[in-house]
Enzyme design. Structure first.
Site, PDB file in Angstrom:
ATOM      1  N   ASP A  98       0.714  -1.076   0.123  1.00 32.11           N
ATOM      2  CA  ASP A  98      -0.152   0.132   0.019  1.00 32.11           C
ATOM      3  C   ASP A  98       0.738   1.361   0.155  1.00 32.11           C
ATOM      4  O   ASP A  98       2.006   1.244   0.198  1.00 32.11           O
ATOM      5  CB  ASP A  98      -0.967  -0.026   1.254  1.00 32.11           C
ATOM      6  CG  ASP A  98      -2.112   0.842   0.760  1.00 32.11           C
ATOM      7  OD1 ASP A  98      -2.148   1.628  -0.116  1.00 32.11           O
ATOM      8  OD2 ASP A  98      -3.381   0.786   1.550  1.00 32.11           O
TER       9      ASP A  98
HETATM   10  C1  BGC Z   1      -5.141   3.175  -0.321  1.00 28.78           C
HETATM   11  C2  BGC Z   1      -5.020   2.109  -1.244  1.00 28.78           C
HETATM   12  C3  BGC Z   1      -4.690   2.960  -2.366  1.00 28.78           C
HETATM   13  C4  BGC Z   1      -3.606   3.593  -2.645  1.00 28.78           C
HETATM   14  C5  BGC Z   1      -3.158   4.504  -3.891  1.00 28.78           C
HETATM   15  C6  BGC Z   1      -3.816   4.112  -0.168  1.00 28.78           C
HETATM   16  O1  BGC Z   1      -3.670   5.495   0.491  1.00 28.78           O
HETATM   17  O2  BGC Z   1      -4.896   2.657   1.038  1.00 28.78           O
HETATM   18  O3  BGC Z   1      -6.092   1.550  -1.283  1.00 28.78           O
HETATM   19  O4  BGC Z   1      -4.818   2.151  -3.621  1.00 28.78           O
HETATM   20  O5  BGC Z   1      -3.618   4.756  -1.318  1.00 28.78           O
HETATM   21  O6  BGC Z   1      -4.113   5.518  -3.987  1.00 28.78           O
END
Ligand code: BGC
Length: 753
Positions: free
Chosen positions: A303
């Site tokens: 993540d």
């Molecule tokens: C989220 C993810 C997301 C990523 C990219 C993170 O804050 O938890 O779900 O895909 O950002 O935007």
């Protein structure tokens, strides 16, 4: 600027100068570069993607093709595949010096043009493709994922994934970051709307079908957030503690089923720590369970900002760091050169990325920007919402017939504007509006007022925002019926303090219902809400975040053009005090942020949440604790009625549960027939679990025989000592019916190991 602050700049990009290919000639143009471009620059050079290689033979397996490419790669090229290049819109000096290579999405990974390997262009796409307005494009908002779960419909999940996959490609993306499947342990979790409810079999089956069909559009699929990212409060600092058996039978089972069905190209490890190790450097999660036990062949992507180390994360099984290269760039190269990370380990990461690129078709089918099938996709969005809105109460007022209704009061803070949507990185931009900022509240047109006016042309439709409950009550009193559109906004990066409707909407509903008992409440929520006014209203429809065609779908249900069939994928408790953890556990002062986590030099969580309810998630908890709920899991009404009969259980390797469902009412409709099992007492399980279901479409008066085959794993327990699933021999009870609390059929069967 710290990385965590940086990636929050998403969506703030301004149009960058990029380049694209016109008739094979590279020209400079305004906009972003795309993966379609068969040429792109890399490390300051423009290099043609050379497609003339033996591994371009699509009849070879993805493994063979990946291995052939791997042999040709330099160490630098390998490292390039293992990290992101920042997010478009970030200041150049703090990240990737060539942001124009990105497509305006959440991140991208360089390709290897000389070997014909394209860049991976990633976009968030939970219920539609993110940031379309920012990038001058269009996206359809489907109903929220939790809504799609309420359809219990694998075909609807497939249609959902297909729309997103097509729109991703039309916008130049070849990887989705959708596929959230964390089960609802706490309905206050701000991302509940991005997930598929509280049951692992339902959630896993639906996410699997969604991502399978999304991937069929030649995008790399992703399932996230692996695992136990079940609250947003302190998500980067929290250690989620759970015992292994409970973990395997609940949260991990949802992922296991999803991975088995979809064979996703990627799994995203989550921010939080699990039993002492951050998810993105957790060997048990990434290697022992995901890669070894489940045989996952794709790559693990962190993540955004969820990577905390180089050697530990690599050894644990993290393959790709996003969105930058803090740990998997120069530091990983140095670790390989110093022998702290073996070349075999590095190659495994690279092979997995390459394999997914081949397996998901992004090498053979370069993206080509195109115009989306807007009308077709809106039609799909409407149909899914019609199958997803759950009718929770109806004292006979619904459906509203044009003849009986001459005046309608429509009340609610935004009922003249549109339908609510969920926020954070899942947010889809509304048509004709600027890109939504981080955690902005976005309402999708058309407004319920307009759609109701069109549906009931002979009726007088009058709107009141409810800002003054007394004036709303007066309007309701002078109208035949009152419809209150009530909302509750949720988003990534926050949890709800409680499950009450915000901005005094309970008060508005009370006032309106007191003035006119013919009050219908339409809920636009991403999770459960409490309903202190329930006894006083005539009908309640849970519409969730209903998507681009939400108002149309809801009005079709209110008018009876569509017969509702959805059932709750999560319990609505009476009150927060009934939750397994009545108080959300949050980080204390000084316990948040990178500094707190990195205090010792080695990342450590700063506080913990102990999931001591274990596998008793949702209805399993309320059942075991004998707590009365507001609306049970699996509950939902129709405008017709159904009867169940003739239960027969045929035990075997695959147990088959057979029964008959009859539509006993006057309208055609669909019934979601649910099958639960109670395991032998010696298994030590909660009173029952969902083991299968069938959605049965029946004409008025029609009967159908239904057979539901039960996967043996769904009847088994996870034996921690043996490290595997085990069927407990003994007497099983099978129960069948229309909700977890209304199971008219029941039969026993002896099952043997
Ligand atoms: C989220 C993810 C997301 C990523 C990219 C993170 O804050 O938890 O779900 O895909 O950002 O935007």
């Amino acid at each position: 600027m710290k990385m965590n602050e940086l990636w929050r700049l998403r969506g703030k990009a301004s149009a960058a100068v990029g380049f694209c290919v016109l008739g094979g000639i590279v020209v400079v143009c305004l906009g972003y570069a795309t993966t379609v471009c068969a040429q792109h620059r890399m490390h300051g050079q423009q290099v043609k993607e050379d497609r003339n290689h033996p591994w371009m033979n699509a009849s070879l397996s993805p493994d063979e093709r990946a291995n052939m490419v791997l042999k040709e790669m330099t160490l630098d090229e390998k490292i390039d595949l293992l990290h992101g290049m920042g997010m478009p819109g970030w200041p150049r000096e703090v990240q990737n010096p060539e942001p124009e290579l990105g497509n305006g999405g959440a991140g991208f990974v360089l390709g290897v043009p000389r070997l014909g390997i394209p860049m991976i262009q990633m976009s968030d796409a939970a219920y539609g493709v993110r940031s379309s307005a920012e990038n001058g494009r269009y996206s359809t908002a489907l109903p929220a994922n939790v809504a799609a779960a309420a359809s219990w419909d694998t075909e609807a999940a497939c249609a959902y994934g297909t729309v997103i996959g097509k729109e991703l490609r039309a916008q130049g993306y070849n990887m989705t970051l959708g596929g959230g499947v964390n089960i609802t342990r706490d309905p206050r979790n701000g991302r509940t709307f991005e997930y598929l409810g509280e049951d692992p079999v339902l959630a896993g089956t639906l996410v699997g079908n969604l991502i399978k069909c999304e991937q069929a559009q030649n995008v790399i699929g992703d399932i996230k957030h692996y695992a136990l990212n079940d609250q947003e409060s302190g998500r980067n600092e929290v250690d989620a503690i759970i015992d292994k058996r409970a973990f395997r039978e609940s949260d991990l089972l949802a992922f296991e089923i999803g991975v088995r069905i979809a064979q996703p190209g990627a799994v995203m490890c989550s921010y939080n720590s699990v039993n002492g190790d951050f998810a993105c450097e957790n060997k048990y999660l990434l290697t022992d369970v995901l890669k070894k036990d489940w045989g996952f062949k794709g790559f693990v992507v962190s993540d955004w900002g969820g990577t905390h180390s180089t050697v530990k994360a690599s050894a644990a099984g993290l393959d790709n760091e996003e969105p930058l290269d803090e740990f998997f760039g120069a530091k990983l190269k140095a670790a390989v050169e110093a022998g702290r990370v073996s070349m075999a380990e590095l190659d495994d990461h690279v092979r997995r990325v390459l394999r997914s690129e081949f397996a998901c078709g992004i090498v053979d089918h370069p993206t080509q920007k195109s115009v989306a099938d807007v009308e077709g996709d809106l039609e799909t969005a409407r149909k899914i919402e019609e199958q997803s809105a759950v009718l929770l109460k109806n004292n006979g007022l619904l459906p509203l017939t044009s003849a009986a209704v001459r005046s309608i009061a429509i009340i609610g803070p935004h009922a003249n504007e549109g339908m609510m949507s969920g926020g954070g990185s899942a947010q889809v931009d509304a048509p004709g509006r600027p890109s939504a900022g981080w955690q902005a509240q976005v309402w999708f047109p058309p407004s319920p007022v307009k759609v109701l006016e069109a549906k009931f042309p002979a009726a007088s439709v009058q709107f009141d925002s409810g800002a003054n409950p007394a004036s709303a009550a007066t309007l309701a009193k002078n109208s035949d019926v009152a419809i209150v559109f009530a909302y509750q906004w949720t988003s990534e990066g926050m949890d709800l303090e409680n499950l009450s409707l915000p901005v005094k909407q309970d008060e508005i509903i009370e006032a309106v219902a007191a003035a006119n008992p013919k009050t219908i409440v339409v809920l636009e929520t991403g999770t459960a809400v409490t309903m202190p006014w329930l006894d006083k209203v005539a009908a309640v429809l849970e519409a969730w975040y209903a998507g681009s065609k939400g108002a149309d779908a809801v009005v079709n249900i209110l008018s009876g053009d569509t017969n509702p069939s959805a059932k709750l994928p999560m319990t609505f408790p009476k009150n927060e005090v009934d939750l397994p953890h009545p108080h959300l556990i949050k980080p204390g002062p000084g316990q948040t942020g990178e500094a707190a986590v990195m205090k010792t030099g080695e990342a450590k969580p700063t506080f913990s949440v102990k999931y001591d309810e274990g596998l008793k998630v949702g209805y399993k908890y309320y059942d075991a604790e004998k707590k009365v709920v507001l609306f049970p899991f699996g509950y939902g009404l129709s405008y017709t009625t159904f009867a169940y009969s003739g239960l027969k259980v045929t035990a075997g390797r695959e147990t088959v549960v057979s029964f008959t469902v009859k539509n006993t009412g006057k309208r055609d409709g669909a019934e979601i027939a649910e099958v639960y099992a109670a395991l032998p007492a010696s298994a030590g399980e909660p009173p029952k679990r969902l083991v299968g279901w069938s959605k049965v479409w029946l004409k008025a008066g029609e009967s159908k025989d239904v057979n539901v085959s039960i996967d043996e794993k769904y009847l088994s327990i996870f034996d921690e000592a043996a490290g595997g699933w085990k069927l407990v021999s003994g007497s099983y009870a099978f129960m069948v019916g229309g909700s977890s609390e209304e199971l008219p059929l029941s039969a026993k069967a002896d099952l043997k190991q």
